[in-house]
Design an enzyme around this catalytic site. Structure first.
Site, PDB file in Angstrom:
ATOM      1  N   VAL A  39      23.421 -14.257 -13.218  1.00 58.29           N
ATOM      2  CA  VAL A  39      23.025 -14.159 -14.683  1.00 58.29           C
ATOM      3  C   VAL A  39      24.239 -14.471 -15.653  1.00 58.29           C
ATOM      4  O   VAL A  39      24.085 -15.054 -16.726  1.00 58.29           O
ATOM      5  CB  VAL A  39      22.840 -12.602 -14.938  1.00 58.29           C
ATOM      6  CG1 VAL A  39      24.123 -11.649 -14.898  1.00 58.29           C
ATOM      7  CG2 VAL A  39      22.096 -12.285 -16.396  1.00 58.29           C
ATOM      8  N   ASP A  40      25.546 -14.394 -15.002  1.00 58.06           N
ATOM      9  CA  ASP A  40      26.689 -14.984 -15.818  1.00 58.06           C
ATOM     10  C   ASP A  40      26.683 -16.548 -15.968  1.00 58.06           C
ATOM     11  O   ASP A  40      26.784 -16.897 -17.120  1.00 58.06           O
ATOM     12  CB  ASP A  40      27.831 -14.390 -14.929  1.00 58.06           C
ATOM     13  CG  ASP A  40      29.217 -14.731 -15.784  1.00 58.06           C
ATOM     14  OD1 ASP A  40      29.284 -15.024 -16.897  1.00 58.06           O
ATOM     15  OD2 ASP A  40      30.283 -14.651 -15.152  1.00 58.06           O
TER      16      ASP A  40
HETATM   17  N1  AR6 Z   1      18.019 -12.447 -16.378  1.00 66.49           N
HETATM   18  C1  AR6 Z   1      18.233 -11.256 -15.789  1.00 66.49           C
HETATM   19  N2  AR6 Z   1      18.674 -11.014 -14.545  1.00 66.49           N
HETATM   20  C2  AR6 Z   1      19.236 -11.960 -13.922  1.00 66.49           C
HETATM   21  C3  AR6 Z   1      19.281 -13.278 -14.089  1.00 66.49           C
HETATM   22  C4  AR6 Z   1      18.535 -13.672 -15.647  1.00 66.49           C
HETATM   23  N3  AR6 Z   1      18.596 -14.859 -16.058  1.00 66.49           N
HETATM   24  N4  AR6 Z   1      19.703 -14.043 -13.407  1.00 66.49           N
HETATM   25  C5  AR6 Z   1      20.240 -13.171 -12.463  1.00 66.49           C
HETATM   26  N5  AR6 Z   1      19.541 -12.055 -12.545  1.00 66.49           N
HETATM   27  P1  AR6 Z   1      24.301 -11.208 -10.223  1.00 66.49           P
HETATM   28  P2  AR6 Z   1      26.557  -9.258 -10.052  1.00 66.49           P
HETATM   29  C6  AR6 Z   1      19.704 -10.794 -11.792  1.00 66.49           C
HETATM   30  O1  AR6 Z   1      24.679 -11.854  -9.044  1.00 66.49           O
HETATM   31  O2  AR6 Z   1      26.057  -8.679  -8.633  1.00 66.49           O
HETATM   32  C7  AR6 Z   1      28.553 -13.834 -10.831  1.00 66.49           C
HETATM   33  O3  AR6 Z   1      28.799 -14.854 -10.157  1.00 66.49           O
HETATM   34  C8  AR6 Z   1      19.939 -10.857 -10.437  1.00 66.49           C
HETATM   35  O4  AR6 Z   1      18.573 -10.893  -9.614  1.00 66.49           O
HETATM   36  O5  AR6 Z   1      24.427 -12.039 -11.443  1.00 66.49           O
HETATM   37  O6  AR6 Z   1      27.178  -8.198 -11.012  1.00 66.49           O
HETATM   38  C9  AR6 Z   1      29.641 -13.369 -11.648  1.00 66.49           C
HETATM   39  O7  AR6 Z   1      30.518 -14.334 -12.127  1.00 66.49           O
HETATM   40  C10 AR6 Z   1      20.550  -9.418 -10.029  1.00 66.49           C
HETATM   41  O8  AR6 Z   1      19.723  -8.572  -9.798  1.00 66.49           O
HETATM   42  O9  AR6 Z   1      25.643 -10.296 -10.714  1.00 66.49           O
HETATM   43  C11 AR6 Z   1      30.353 -12.559 -10.811  1.00 66.49           C
HETATM   44  O10 AR6 Z   1      31.177 -13.269  -9.930  1.00 66.49           O
HETATM   45  C12 AR6 Z   1      21.442  -9.188 -11.240  1.00 66.49           C
HETATM   46  O11 AR6 Z   1      20.976 -10.060 -12.477  1.00 66.49           O
HETATM   47  C13 AR6 Z   1      29.329 -11.881  -9.981  1.00 66.49           C
HETATM   48  O12 AR6 Z   1      28.240 -12.971  -9.783  1.00 66.49           O
HETATM   49  C14 AR6 Z   1      22.798  -9.257 -11.141  1.00 66.49           C
HETATM   50  O13 AR6 Z   1      23.337 -10.369 -10.153  1.00 66.49           O
HETATM   51  C15 AR6 Z   1      28.802 -10.613 -10.363  1.00 66.49           C
HETATM   52  O14 AR6 Z   1      27.833 -10.209  -9.523  1.00 66.49           O
END
Ligand code: AR6
Length: 183
Positions: A39-40
């Site tokens: 998401v980041d």
């Molecule tokens: N909209 C909504 N949810 C989303 C989207 C989106 N566009 N894209 C992904 N998700 P993650 P974390 C969901 O990995 O576990 C990054 O590299 C995804 O399916 O984004 O907190 C950061 O820089 C999942 O359910 O975040 C950190 O290094 C949720 O968002 C690390 O990842 C969170 O997945 C953070 O890891």
């Protein structure tokens, strides 16, 4: 699905958080605040370079060593339809769960909402923090997310809506089940 808590609405939907027209979307960032995957990555790539510029300033001023786990900061949202992005960092679980991870995840949600309140914001959308690359057990992470948001809404009367924007039907179902079980 939605639930009324005090004067606010807690709602669940499936979607892409970068498309939400709310006062603030929350970013599941990492301590560097320099972007990443998941998401980041989506927020920075769709929001454009403005967000990263502001994150760099935050690193130079408030948090030279990086944003601690469970804390939150705010930037504008660049080209995104939301007005602001609140950046927070959930715990790295790698499949494990304990009280410390629970506390950090709770703080990530709670401190994001505190910041939204301080800024006078009314509507906030959260992704499923720490449930992707950071590998927290989804059921526990969802329960903690819901608890933190409900605790905040019961205590503070400033927000109108807090929305969980889930990226899959499976994640939606986990939230739906946990929210149903709350009296
Ligand atoms: N909209 C909504 N949810 C989303 C989207 C989106 N566009 N894209 C992904 N998700 P993650 P974390 C969901 O990995 O576990 C990054 O590299 C995804 O399916 O984004 O907190 C950061 O820089 C999942 O359910 O975040 C950190 O290094 C949720 O968002 C690390 O990842 C969170 O997945 C953070 O890891």
């Amino acid at each position: 699905m939605e639930k009324k808590i005090n004067n606010a609405v807690l709602s669940l939907k499936i979607g892409d958080i970068t498309e939400e027209k709310v006062d603030a979307i929350v970013n599941a960032a990492n301590p560097t605040l320099m972007g990443g995957g998941g998401v980041d990555g989506a927020i920075h790539s769709k929001g454009g370079p403005q967000i990263l510029e502001e994150c760099k300033k935050i690193r130079q001023t408030l948090y030279p060593e990086g944003l601690p786990f469970g804390e939150a900061v705010i930037t504008t949202a660049g080209k995104l339809p939301a007005k602001y992005v609140i950046h927070t960092v959930g715990p790295i679980c790698s499949g494990k769960w304990d009280n410390e991870k629970e506390k950090l995840l709770y703080n990530a949600y709670y401190n994001s909402l505190k910041l939204a309140k301080e800024k006078g914001l009314k509507t906030v959308a959260f992704p499923f923090i720490s449930a992707g690359a950071y590998g927290c057990p989804k059921d526990k992470a969802s329960q903690t997310a819901i608890k933190a948001v409900i605790d905040f809404l019961k205590k503070e009367n400033s927000l109108e809506e807090v929305r969980f924007v889930l990226f899959s039907e499976n994640d939606y179902k986990i939230f739906e089940e946990n929210l149903k079980n709350i009296k």
